[in-house]
Design an enzyme around this catalytic site. Structure first.
Site, PDB file in Angstrom:
ATOM      1  CG  ASP A 170      -0.199  -0.022   2.519  1.00  8.02           C
ATOM      2  OD1 ASP A 170       1.045  -0.117   2.500  1.00  8.02           O
ATOM      3  OD2 ASP A 170      -0.851   0.048   3.568  1.00  8.02           O
ATOM      4  CE1 TYR A 262       9.261   1.272   4.931  1.00  2.00           C
ATOM      5  CE2 TYR A 262       7.556   1.950   3.383  1.00  2.00           C
ATOM      6  CZ  TYR A 262       7.928   1.429   4.613  1.00  2.00           C
ATOM      7  OH  TYR A 262       6.964   1.068   5.530  1.00  2.00           O
TER       8      TYR A 262
HETATM    9  C1  G6P Z   1       3.144   0.900   5.292  1.00  2.00           C
HETATM   10  C2  G6P Z   1       3.967  -0.003   4.431  1.00  2.00           C
HETATM   11  C3  G6P Z   1       3.948  -1.387   4.971  1.00  2.00           C
HETATM   12  C4  G6P Z   1       4.375  -1.395   6.412  1.00  2.00           C
HETATM   13  C5  G6P Z   1       3.537  -0.458   7.203  1.00  2.00           C
HETATM   14  C6  G6P Z   1       4.094  -0.383   8.598  1.00  2.00           C
HETATM   15  O1  G6P Z   1       1.806   0.591   5.193  1.00  2.00           O
HETATM   16  O2  G6P Z   1       3.567  -0.030   3.105  1.00  2.00           O
HETATM   17  O3  G6P Z   1       4.817  -2.173   4.225  1.00  2.00           O
HETATM   18  O4  G6P Z   1       4.215  -2.673   6.947  1.00  2.00           O
HETATM   19  O5  G6P Z   1       3.555   0.797   6.626  1.00  2.00           O
HETATM   20  O6  G6P Z   1       3.272   0.353   9.374  1.00  2.00           O
HETATM   21  P1  G6P Z   1       3.422   0.356  10.941  1.00  2.00           P
HETATM   22  O7  G6P Z   1       2.374   1.291  11.358  1.00  2.00           O
HETATM   23  O8  G6P Z   1       3.235  -1.056  11.426  1.00  2.00           O
HETATM   24  O9  G6P Z   1       4.826   0.853  11.230  1.00  2.00           O
END
Ligand code: G6P
Length: 442
Positions: A170, A262
């Site tokens: 996403d 990223y």
């Molecule tokens: C986004 C990225 C995901 C990741 C997530 C982490 O949605 O696309 O790959 O896992 O962020 O989010 P968090 O809130 O768990 O740090």
């Protein structure tokens, strides 16, 4: 009418997905929703919440099942939406903190943390796909499980003939939400051109679907100065806001394309290392924040026994994570031929890169599956970065398939957030110890 199974039913992301399914029932009508998890504890909360939600918002739904039995879960389904987190947040915390201890970036999907998580995710995802295929050989498997790049590489190698596994993320969509907010548009008004690997890509054009205007030059100008845009709740957390703000630095330094957020970890590893708090990482933030709040909210709703007419009533705005996976399922079901940014085998789409590479590019999606759109060639700088990162991903999967410690070490050396051989060796020893219960023997 379709039957779907959410794999990782106890996840904090599931409630939003369920709300989204309610919102989308006209265009994606369902007869059965199954929640599957390998643990009862959290899924029982989500399941009890789902009962209330569907009674009020989805009375047409014939069946809601929540189970820890894979045979029950995967029988008679058309779609499996997979979002598992092997080792949960406790292991994420280990990944992040071990990497930091060795002077490297500590992050869930990037660097050494992503490597450790990948070695846990591959066997878990591979096993679930095997179980799904025993019961529902034809269903679509839409896989969100992280670290998506490594998981996609592994599933593509292990299930190379299975064209009904689609790996998605996403983040590009979340970034596009941000662009749309900046431009005063809706994300769906925009059509992107994008190339790279998962969590490692660049937008080269952002077209207006109607007029054909390319907003990329305008976006670059605007985003050179940090902007504080309001997108969905998750991305209003301080660490996400900082991530979006850092885009301006990346755009000032590289003013050709618009980078995936990223890339900050790979292009500025020292700066990102210095920014992090070694005692309190993102895993801690999530455990104490969003995760806790999500389950508390469901507990409150269960105690109330209702949602409509309370402050918890669901709205249109349920977050892009849920929206995106449901949009994708709808495109497959209704043959919409919409364009999504997905991971797919290169096969010449990016001419000057390995044909077997799992790239992330725009793809047209319809009832016969995913059809990537031609990208052409990419300039030397990007090609170099992508090839090194892909070699890291590939060696990680090799290390898993062959049980090879040497390849695991080589993978880490190729990761731009690790680099030093002595660091990679020491890191690997610690990661092996921490992951005893999850990794195959190296
Ligand atoms: C986004 C990225 C995901 C990741 C997530 C982490 O949605 O696309 O790959 O896992 O962020 O989010 P968090 O809130 O768990 O740090």
């Amino acid at each position: 009418e379709y039957a779907i199974c959410i794999v990782g039913g106890g996840s904090r992301y599931t409630p939003d997905m369920l709300a989204m399914l309610c919102n989308q029932k006209e265009r994606f009508p369902l007869r059965k929703i199954v929640l599957y998890d390998n643990e009862n504890e959290r899924q029982d909360v989500v399941g009890a919440y789902a009962e209330i939600l569907f009674k009020e918002y989805y009375p047409e739904l014939k069946e809601l099942v929540y189970t820890t039995d894979p045979d029950t879960a995967f029988s008679d389904i058309d779609f499996a939406l997979m979002q598992i987190r092997a080792g949960r947040l406790n292991m994420r915390e280990q990944d992040e903190k071990i990497a930091i201890k060795h002077g490297c970036l500590g992050q869930e999907t990037c660097g050494a943390g992503g490597f450790a998580y990948g070695m846990r995710s591959i066997p878990a995802v591979v096993e679930i796909i095997k179980q799904i295929r025993e019961k529902s050989p034809e269903c679509w498997i839409l896989n969100y499980s992280n670290p998506a790049a490594i998981v996609a590489e592994a599933t593509n190698r292990i299930y190379s003939d299975d064209k009904r596994i689609i790996n998605i993320c996403d983040m590009p969509i979340a970034i596009m939400d941000m662009y749309a907010a900046v431009l005063g548009k809706k994300r769906k008004d925009l059509e992107p051109k994008y190339f790279g690997l998962n969590h490692f890509g660049w937008f080269t054009n952002i077209y207006d679907r109607e007029t054909g205007e390319d907003y990329l030059p305008r976006l670059k100008e605007i985003l050179k100065t940090p902007v504080d845009v309001q997108t969905e709740p998750l991305f209003q957390e301080p660490s996400w806001k900082a991530t979006f703000k850092f885009m301006s630095t990346m755009i000032q330094d590289y003013d050709e394309y618009l980078p995936n957020t990223y890339l900050q970890y790979y292009l500025y590893p020292r700066k990102m290392f210095e920014k992090q708090n070694s005692d309190y990482t993102r895993a801690n933030e999530v455990m104490d924040g969003n995760e806790k709040e999500t389950y508390e909210r469901m507990e409150t709703i269960i105690a109330l026994g209702k949602i409509k007419g309370t402050e918890f009533a669901i709205t249109e705005d349920v977050g892009c994570h849920a929206e995106y996976i449901v949009d994708l399922a709808t495109a497959l079901a209704n043959n919409t031929k919409e364009v999504f940014l997905l991971m797919t085998e290169n096969k010449g789409i990016i001419e000057n890169l390995d044909r077997h590479m799992m790239v992330e590019v725009p793809c047209r999606v319809g009832s016969s599956g995913v059809e990537p759109l031609v990208v052409g060639t990419v300039p030397t700088f990007y090609k170099g970065l992508i090839e090194q990162q892909y070699a890291y991903e590939k060696l990680t999967v090799d290390a898993y398939l062959e049980g090879s410690k040497k390849k695991a070490m080589q993978a880490l050396v190729l990761n731009r957030t690790v680099v030093n051989t002595d660091t990679a060796i020491a890191l690997l020893e610690d990661l092996i110890k921490a992951n005893k219960e999850y990794w195959r023997e190296l």
